[in-house]
Design an enzyme around this catalytic site. Sequence first.
Site, PDB file in Angstrom:
ATOM      1  CE  LYS A   1      10.437 -19.474  39.092  1.00 52.90           C
ATOM      2  NZ  LYS A   1       9.411 -18.458  38.831  1.00 52.90           N
ATOM      3  CG  ASN A   2      11.837 -15.566  38.870  1.00 53.53           C
ATOM      4  OD1 ASN A   2      11.115 -16.398  38.322  1.00 53.53           O
ATOM      5  ND2 ASN A   2      11.652 -15.177  40.127  1.00 53.53           N
TER       6      ASN A   2
ATOM      7  NE  ARG B   1       0.375 -13.100  38.330  1.00 52.08           N
ATOM      8  CZ  ARG B   1      -0.786 -12.504  38.238  1.00 52.08           C
ATOM      9  NH1 ARG B   1      -1.890 -13.176  38.411  1.00 52.08           N
ATOM     10  NH2 ARG B   1      -0.860 -11.213  37.969  1.00 52.08           N
TER      11      ARG B   1
ATOM     12  CB  CYS C   1      -1.551 -14.747  41.988  1.00 53.02           C
ATOM     13  SG  CYS C   1       0.072 -15.382  42.351  1.00 53.02           S
TER      14      CYS C   1
ATOM     15  NE  ARG D   1       2.485 -11.973  41.064  1.00 54.76           N
ATOM     16  CZ  ARG D   1       3.287 -12.946  40.640  1.00 54.76           C
ATOM     17  NH1 ARG D   1       2.956 -14.195  40.837  1.00 54.76           N
ATOM     18  NH2 ARG D   1       4.409 -12.664  40.023  1.00 54.76           N
TER      19      ARG D   1
ATOM     20  CG  ASP E   1      10.662 -14.285  44.729  1.00 55.16           C
ATOM     21  OD1 ASP E   1       9.490 -14.040  45.050  1.00 55.16           O
ATOM     22  OD2 ASP E   1      11.104 -14.090  43.583  1.00 55.16           O
TER      23      ASP E   1
ATOM     24  NE  ARG F   1       4.894 -21.983  38.916  1.00 56.92           N
ATOM     25  CZ  ARG F   1       4.772 -20.938  39.725  1.00 56.92           C
ATOM     26  NH1 ARG F   1       4.103 -21.033  40.835  1.00 56.92           N
ATOM     27  NH2 ARG F   1       5.299 -19.780  39.422  1.00 56.92           N
TER      28      ARG F   1
HETATM   29  C1  EPZ Z   1       8.628 -11.055  39.644  1.00 53.20           C
HETATM   30  O1  EPZ Z   1       7.220 -11.034  39.486  1.00 53.20           O
HETATM   31  C2  EPZ Z   1       9.002 -12.486  39.965  1.00 53.20           C
HETATM   32  N1  EPZ Z   1       8.557 -13.348  38.876  1.00 53.20           N
HETATM   33  C3  EPZ Z   1       8.379 -12.915  41.274  1.00 53.20           C
HETATM   34  O2  EPZ Z   1       8.888 -14.219  41.564  1.00 53.20           O
HETATM   35  C4  EPZ Z   1       8.820 -11.960  42.383  1.00 53.20           C
HETATM   36  O3  EPZ Z   1       8.165 -12.302  43.585  1.00 53.20           O
HETATM   37  C5  EPZ Z   1       8.470 -10.529  41.999  1.00 53.20           C
HETATM   38  O4  EPZ Z   1       9.053 -10.198  40.703  1.00 53.20           O
HETATM   39  C6  EPZ Z   1       8.966  -9.494  43.002  1.00 53.20           C
HETATM   40  O5  EPZ Z   1      10.356  -9.586  43.114  1.00 53.20           O
HETATM   41  C7  EPZ Z   1       9.333 -13.525  37.810  1.00 53.20           C
HETATM   42  O6  EPZ Z   1      10.388 -12.933  37.660  1.00 53.20           O
HETATM   43  C8  EPZ Z   1       8.888 -14.503  36.791  1.00 53.20           C
HETATM   44  P1  EPZ Z   1       6.343  -7.273  40.219  1.00 53.20           P
HETATM   45  P2  EPZ Z   1       6.511  -9.738  38.884  1.00 53.20           P
HETATM   46  O7  EPZ Z   1       5.630  -6.774  39.012  1.00 53.20           O
HETATM   47  O8  EPZ Z   1       7.413  -9.024  37.973  1.00 53.20           O
HETATM   48  C9  EPZ Z   1       2.831  -4.748  42.099  1.00 53.20           C
HETATM   49  C10 EPZ Z   1       8.774 -16.441  42.402  1.00 53.20           C
HETATM   50  O9  EPZ Z   1       8.490 -16.997  43.485  1.00 53.20           O
HETATM   51  N2  EPZ Z   1       2.450  -4.466  40.689  1.00 53.20           N
HETATM   52  O10 EPZ Z   1       7.750  -6.800  40.415  1.00 53.20           O
HETATM   53  O11 EPZ Z   1       5.195 -10.169  38.372  1.00 53.20           O
HETATM   54  C11 EPZ Z   1       2.689  -6.209  42.460  1.00 53.20           C
HETATM   55  O12 EPZ Z   1       1.359  -6.532  42.812  1.00 53.20           O
HETATM   56  C12 EPZ Z   1       8.018 -15.239  41.973  1.00 53.20           C
HETATM   57  O13 EPZ Z   1       9.662 -16.853  41.633  1.00 53.20           O
HETATM   58  C13 EPZ Z   1       1.494  -3.512  40.423  1.00 53.20           C
HETATM   59  O14 EPZ Z   1       0.945  -2.865  41.330  1.00 53.20           O
HETATM   60  O15 EPZ Z   1       6.325  -8.868  40.189  1.00 53.20           O
HETATM   61  C14 EPZ Z   1       3.668  -6.333  43.595  1.00 53.20           C
HETATM   62  O16 EPZ Z   1       3.095  -5.827  44.780  1.00 53.20           O
HETATM   63  C15 EPZ Z   1       6.629 -15.096  42.354  1.00 53.20           C
HETATM   64  N3  EPZ Z   1       1.151  -3.289  39.114  1.00 53.20           N
HETATM   65  C16 EPZ Z   1       4.801  -5.403  43.178  1.00 53.20           C
HETATM   66  O17 EPZ Z   1       4.220  -4.492  42.224  1.00 53.20           O
HETATM   67  C17 EPZ Z   1       1.753  -3.947  38.084  1.00 53.20           C
HETATM   68  O18 EPZ Z   1       1.413  -3.687  36.923  1.00 53.20           O
HETATM   69  C18 EPZ Z   1       5.987  -6.079  42.518  1.00 53.20           C
HETATM   70  O19 EPZ Z   1       5.516  -6.975  41.514  1.00 53.20           O
HETATM   71  C19 EPZ Z   1       2.733  -4.898  38.374  1.00 53.20           C
HETATM   72  C20 EPZ Z   1       3.075  -5.146  39.678  1.00 53.20           C
END
Ligand code: EPZ
Length: 430
Positions: free
Chosen positions: A22-23, A92, A116, A121, A314, A406
Amino acid sequence: MDALRIEGGQRLSGTIAVDGSKNAALPALAAAILAQDTFTLRGVPPLQDIQNMTHLLGELGCAVQVDDRDITIDTTDTSRVHAPYDIVRTMRASICVLGPLLAARGEARVAMPGGCAIGDRPVDLHLRGLEALGATVSLEGGDMVLRADTLKGATVFMGGPFGSTVLGTANVLCAAVRATGETIIESAACEPEVAFLARLLRAMGADIEGEGTPRITVRGVERLSGVDIDLMPDRIVAGTLAVASAITNGNVTLERFPMDHLLAVLDRLRESGVHVEQLDSTQSPDCCTVQITTDRRLRPILFTTQPHPGFPTDLQAQVMSLLCLADGNSIVTEKIYPDRFLHVPELARMGATVIRLGATVVVQGVDELVGAPVMASDLRGGAALVLAGLAAKGETLVRRIYHMDRGYTNLEVQLASLGAHIERVDGGPN
Ligand code: EPZ
């Protein structure tokens, strides 16, 4: 509302193939906006989030055709640039269209995602990265509005307080492939899903090097063609099914298992007494057949979630369910989403001894879990409750399973095919 009823205590056995990721699919489908030709992604699981993404692409003027698990996209109308809040609030990952829209259409208007369940996030890193390539950014009526007549290559730093951002890296990558000149993405996310996106973009004609490492170099091109590509297997589904086998002391064979993408998890599982054996050494370790068996007693372990190649957030909840039955105290620390622990009080309802101290949970292993009515609050936490239910004595009813729909294709059907006593029932009002 649908719920899952589980009669625990069955040892799982049999063979099942891991679905497509999915991701990886979500940013890949969004990248179709960049293609000036037909785009086909094959082996896409029929999940709610995938339907949300194809619906959004339709809103953005793409003609989407779904043929079983193959999705073909043609971009006919390039005038639309708005991802409205009605869609973004359901998913999201709608934010994946930000970079492709900006690069292909010169403007992106994407509703700011709201709160969320798994914690804060923010999207600052996405915006900072695209601004570095020359976009102007404003907030209008709850929408992030980005504009750029031309994007220009630059050095972009994608690291943040919790590591690098996965979808932020994907957005910058999609924008950089059409920027003039060279972009260097420093502190890029190394997740396999980002590497898949880079390979897909390269197959469309992009000039990219270094994916899977913290430095990705992109030289912009004027045009990207269509593509026809198979989706990679889902490492989180693979890990969830591995835990399903282990927690029931089962003997499950998993096909299309992305072993290379799960090294940190396999290291911890082995330490705990779970055996993961590659059955055919001639197969590629990123898509192979493995057998999962378990020692009679599990040993407690320590693990900390980290960006790839560390232990993935995850799979934190699912492995925590397993550790509830280990012989001693395990310590789980969450470094990506420090509040991603909504499953903890629900596991306690099933007899687990789990003590949360900030971003750490101490799991004191118990001899058995006991079935109970519990509630899923997010996708992976919900999967963890199902896993606990498979091992628990008696009946577990997991409510709010729309979260799991999802990210897992008919999880109950997959687990039932391995011998679990599990069925989808009407769980009444939420
Ligand atoms: C991806 O989300 C995945 N989603 C998430 O999968 C996964 O948990 C996450 O990466 C971490 O591996 C998809 O691929 C669709 P991040 P993403 O931006 O990209 C912080 C699931 O269960 N951050 O890598 O949105 C954030 O808050 C899910 O399938 C900022 O500070 O996650 C977090 O602490 C849920 N500023 C960390 O970085 C930003 O602009 C990593 O988040 C963006 C993120």
